[in-house]
Design an enzyme around this catalytic site. Structure first.
Site, PDB file in Angstrom:
ATOM      1  N   ASP A 147       0.382  -1.046   0.114  1.00 20.19           N
ATOM      2  CA  ASP A 147       0.105  -0.428  -0.117  1.00 20.19           C
ATOM      3  C   ASP A 147       0.854   1.324  -0.160  1.00 20.19           C
ATOM      4  O   ASP A 147       1.999   1.214   0.421  1.00 20.19           O
ATOM      5  CB  ASP A 147      -1.194  -0.259   0.972  1.00 20.19           C
ATOM      6  N   THR A 148       0.789   2.284  -1.157  1.00 20.33           N
ATOM      7  CA  THR A 148       1.571   3.632  -1.226  1.00 20.33           C
ATOM      8  C   THR A 148       0.470   4.630  -0.684  1.00 20.33           C
ATOM      9  O   THR A 148      -0.213   5.119  -1.104  1.00 20.33           O
ATOM     10  CB  THR A 148       2.019   3.654  -2.423  1.00 20.33           C
TER      11      THR A 148
END
Length: 184
Positions: A67-68
């Site tokens: 996840d960014t």
């Protein structure tokens, strides 16, 4: 390996590394700012949620979740809902340095592997005029990108320079990930 992500950028990065994988869309409710977790820890927590969901379905496989998130001045920037929000996000990042944090989780239930970490890259934006922002939004589909931008797509219009790994900004910190995959 199972990639618990729909991200075409993560798929491309893993393919470039020569990693064989299948994709599983881990549809989980992601944690957001205000959920009681410090904003800097959200990407790792969300990566672990995604990987954990896929590991339930594939307990004999190594699962990768990621996840960014873009964080500037303590504010988390997710994916914009529309072009107006993209414009406002890019306007607020203009001339500033922000962090791109990618959380990564590797889980293999059969081998008792559970590793979760985050990688941080500092991105320095140019001072952006409204016209430059509009030009960027016309050239790049911003709605599926944290912070409303993709460094690999016309990033020269908006990014001055970065401190850290560019692949982390794209969606996966490849240096550390490759090291861990080789060890596993």
């Amino acid at each position: 390996m199972i990639l618990a992500s729909r991200s075409p950028r993560r798929k491309e990065l893993l393919t470039r590394c020569g990693v064989e994988f299948c994709i599983y869309d881990a549809a989980v409710g992601e944690l957001t700012a205000g959920s009681g977790i410090p904003v800097e820890e959200l990407p790792a927590a969300n990566a672990e949620l995604k990987a954990g969901c896929a590991a339930e379905k594939f307990p004999q496989e190594l699962v990768l979740g990621a996840d960014t998130m873009v964080i500037c001045d303590g504010t988390a920037y997710g994916k914009p809902a529309d072009e107006n929000e993209s414009f406002r996000m890019l306007q607020s990042l203009s001339g500033k340095t922000h962090q791109v944090i990618t959380g990564v989780a590797l889980i293999d239930r059969s081998r008792n592997i559970r590793e979760v970490w985050s990688e941080i890259t500092h991105v320095h934006f140019k001072e952006l005029s409204d016209d430059t922002i509009r030009q960027y939004i016309q050239q790049v589909y911003t709605l599926d990108k944290a912070g409303a931008y993709a460094i690999q797509e016309h990033g020269d219009l908006i990014v001055d320079h970065i401190d850290g790994e560019i692949e982390n900004v794209i969606g996966l910190p490849l240096i550390r990930l490759k090291q861990r995959l080789q060890q596993i």
